[in-house]
Design an enzyme around this catalytic site. Structure first.
Site, mmCIF file in Angstrom:
data_model
loop_
_atom_site.group_PDB
_atom_site.id
_atom_site.type_symbol
_atom_site.label_atom_id
_atom_site.label_comp_id
_atom_site.label_asym_id
_atom_site.label_seq_id
_atom_site.Cartn_x
_atom_site.Cartn_y
_atom_site.Cartn_z
ATOM 1 N N ASP A 183 87.043 36.087 56.549
ATOM 2 C CA ASP A 183 86.240 35.138 57.758
ATOM 3 C C ASP A 183 85.295 35.827 58.352
ATOM 4 O O ASP A 183 85.393 36.862 58.583
ATOM 5 C CB ASP A 183 87.666 35.180 59.092
ATOM 6 C CG ASP A 183 87.427 34.335 60.207
ATOM 7 O OD1 ASP A 183 87.166 33.278 60.183
ATOM 8 O OD2 ASP A 183 87.318 35.338 61.339
ATOM 9 N N GLU A 229 83.490 33.480 53.953
ATOM 10 C CA GLU A 229 83.005 31.935 55.190
ATOM 11 C C GLU A 229 81.557 32.942 55.520
ATOM 12 O O GLU A 229 81.380 34.216 56.228
ATOM 13 C CB GLU A 229 83.865 31.825 56.189
ATOM 14 C CG GLU A 229 83.010 31.324 57.136
ATOM 15 C CD GLU A 229 84.474 31.115 58.227
ATOM 16 O OE1 GLU A 229 84.577 30.597 59.229
ATOM 17 O OE2 GLU A 229 84.507 32.202 59.631
#
Length: 683
Positions: A338, A374
């Site tokens: 993330d 990401e």
């Protein structure tokens, strides 16, 4: 009477031996650190033992005869100075950053805060509201891993609870748990789809933010990490963390890999006014990025209050140790990071040569697992799609956006759409990466579901309690004529068709395909494009009723099977004009090579391409027609045979297998055709 002695400074955390348990924790600026031992219920602090200081800021103690399962925490004393970023508060029980298990629940209270208000020292003891770290004797994972090649990978992004909470064929005591994901009903569903990797939203222990709990909401997604080692206990039936490894082993027995979504960019301790739970009370300046100012100010490149300081060597070690633990002990096959740009940030900004990337690359364990970034954060220069080094893969949001725009009917999308279908060589080829470095997706947990992409033109996030201000306002969506749910069969059929069009594009593009769980069930989030706090039917998949009636499961299964039959999608490199085996040809509506004017015609909303394998004498033609108008086209015959076989189409009315050379290309439709080359060019 507790008997203890100095012990060893490594490994950090608690380590069980026949003689007892060694405890080691890093707190370089502390004047005193105590190990606190609790009774079996975690309610009474029965012993407080002074730890011994070592060089380099590590504290340790060895407790004789202590056993696995013992409950503990730390208290650290030292300077309390906002200006220096030191927040030591001996009244706060701290979780071990290396704890492998917890006992008890976290409860929000003012006792967790270091100061109330800013600058006022908080003397309240928080132990009653804290889970206790639990001594665990870790065992290496012994299962056999599938080791599926990237070219054969199909990712299913999934929330542990939401996937099975409403599943009628799973026992009530198991729904929403790790064990539910490997029950026959759900496993068979994944296998029938053709899934090779399940990517789980955060399963590290997490807590809900206080601003959510005060509104009666919960952090459903889990991006608010409490521990980098402990599985989220709410996903375990009896709080037994071994249920996670059992789940992994059963997935592996069915040749499905397990990728976990990890949040190493921030923690649940939030900003300077946030709670003190672990890192903040041990080494605030080391674990978090701060500005040089009169008051310690957190750098907030995550938008969540704090940013993990991976430049610090002990913080880097913590993350590396956590990653290895999840591979070697818990058995996972890879990670989705993330806000991964954070992990490549120095004080000067992002660099692909960051020590974190170098540490991963040289690590014999981690360099061989699946690594997905990401590739953005909310800080300056945070958008870094294409900038990560090999062997990293990246979520390709440019792919997502242009496919959405094309099927919405936007003009001028063809040049970029072709690049994304081709594998995004403009993004990845510069540092010797190929099309399989692009994770292609249409939707993910973040944003609309695929069903909502065709059902809503405006977000509907009122249930989040922020007056619909949260979430992206531009989703490149459309509603097919009606906003939201409708009983109009014509509208509903068009919505399914448009979803199929997008799925054809996804599975017939170079790159690694990923879908969000529920895509196959026509799952709607009622127009909520930021459903992170909705622990209810907004996120829970509905396995009955209309969703199953309009299921896309069979179509997805057919498309992934078709993809696997086409050798060009196993090819790890970009196809260029000098490729000896493969070729790609982009055609206009007259079946002539696309001209410059064709590419830049704003009204041109039809893209056709042929991928040929000269070695196998096979060609696939993909036709994507976002125009609402019908069009008669003549299929090319040379160097192809005189007929094309239709392998898949989104057009309901079409049922023929072999296409005539001249046929009507219906509006808003997608087609996949296969033909044999007339002769093998390698003969």
């Amino acid at each position: 009477m507790v008997i203890s002695h100095k012990g060893k400074m490594f490994p950090l955390g608690s380590t069980v031996s026949d003689a007892g348990v060694n405890f080691a924790v890093y707190a370089p600026n502390a004047d005193k650190v105590c190990l606190c031992l609790f009774d079996g219920f975690g309610r009474c602090e029965r012993d407080r033992i002074d730890m011994y200081s070592h060089e380099g800021g590590v504290w340790s103690v060895f407790v004789d005869s202590l056993k696995e399962g013992a409950l503990y925490g730390y208290r650290a004393d030292g300077p309390y100075s906002l200006s220096d970023g030191h927040f030591f508060n001996f009244n706060k029980l701290l979780l071990d950053p290396y704890a492998k298990d917890f006992s008890g629940e976290f409860t929000w209270s003012e006792r967790h805060y270091c100061h109330l208000p800013v600058g006022e020292f908080n003397t309240l003891d928080n132990a009653i509201d804290m889970p206790k770290s639990k001594v665990v004797k870790a065992q290496l994972y012994t299962g056999t891993k599938p080791n599926i090649a990237w070219c054969d990978t199909f990712i299913y992004e999934c929330h542990v609870k939401g996937a099975t909470q409403l599943h009628p064929e799973i026992e009530k005591n198991q729904v929403g748990k790790f064990s539910a994901l490997v029950q026959p009903a759900f496993l068979q569903h994944l296998k029938s789809l053709g899934v090779t990797a399940i990517e789980l939203l955060p399963i590290h222990a997490f807590v809900s933010e206080q601003f959510l709990t005060t509104k009666g909401l919960q952090n459903y997604w889990g991006y608010n990490t409490l521990s980098f080692f402990v599985p989220h206990k709410a996903y375990c039936i009896n709080g037994d963390i071994n249920e996670f490894t059992t789940m992994v082993r059963q997935f592996h027995e069915h040749d499905i890999e397990v990728i976990i979504d990890v949040v190493y960019n921030h923690t649940a301790e939030s900003g300077i006014d946030g709670p003190m739970l672990s890192f903040k009370g041990l080494n605030n300046n080391g674990y978090y990025r701060t500005l040089n100012s009169s008051e310690s100010t957190y750098i907030n490149d995550t938008g969540c209050g704090n940013t993990v300081n991976i430049d610090d060597p002990i913080t880097l070690k913590l993350i590396m140790d956590s990653l290895r633990y999840w591979v070697e002990v818990m058995g996972v096959d890879g990670f989705r990071f993330d806000l991964a740009t954070i992990l490549g940030r120095t004080s000067e900004g992002f660099t692909s040569r960051h020590s974190f990337f170098q540490a991963i690359l040289q690590d014999p364990i981690l360099s061989s697992v699946k690594l997905i970034a990401e590739p953005w954060d909310v800080g300056p220069g945070g958008y870094q799609l294409g900038a990560f080094p090999p062997p990293w893969r990246e979520w390709n949001d440019k792919y997502r956006d242009v496919v959405r725009r094309f099927w919405r009917g936007d003009g001028g999308t063809l040049p970029e759409l072709a690049k994304r279908i081709h594998g995004s060589n403009d993004l990845f080829e510069h540092n010797q990466r190929g099309p399989l470095n692009s994770i292609n997706f249409l939707t993910s947990h973040d944003g609309y579901s695929l069903a909502d992409w065709t059902s809503f033109e405006h977000k509907h996030n009122e249930a989040n309690g922020e007056n619909n201000r949260d979430g992206h306002s531009e989703n490149y969506s459309f509603n097919c004529g009606v906003e939201g749910a409708t009983n109009n069969s014509e509208v509903n059929n068009l919505r399914i068709k448009m979803q199929l069009n997008a799925l054809v594009t996804l599975f017939l593009s170079k790159g690694v395909p990923m879908i969000a769980a529920g895509t196959e069930l026509n799952h709607s989030q009622l127009g909520n494009n930021n459903a992170y706090c909705q622990d209810n039917e907004v996120n829970w998949l509905d396995w009955s009723g209309q969703n199953m009636t309009h299921s896309l499961s069979q179509s997805i299964s057919d498309l992934i099977k078709l993809r696997k039959q086409l050798s060009v999608f196993q090819h790890p490199f970009f196809v260029h004009a000098d490729d000896e085996r493969f070729s790609v040809e982009w055609l206009n509506k007259k079946m002539l090579p696309m001209s410059e004017s064709d590419w830049h015609d704003e009204e041109n909303k039809t893209l056709m391409y042929i991928l040929a394998d000269k070695l196998k004498s096979k060609a696939v033609m993909v036709i994507l027609n976002a125009d609402t108008e019908h069009l008669t086209i003549s299929l090319p015959t040379s160097p192809f045979s005189s007929s094309w076989e239709c392998m898949f189409t989104s057009e309901y009315a079409f049922d023929a297998k072999t296409l005539p050379i001249s046929f009507c290309l219906t509006g808003q439709s997608a087609w996949v055709l296969v033909s044999n080359l007339e002769e093998n060019t390698n003969d």
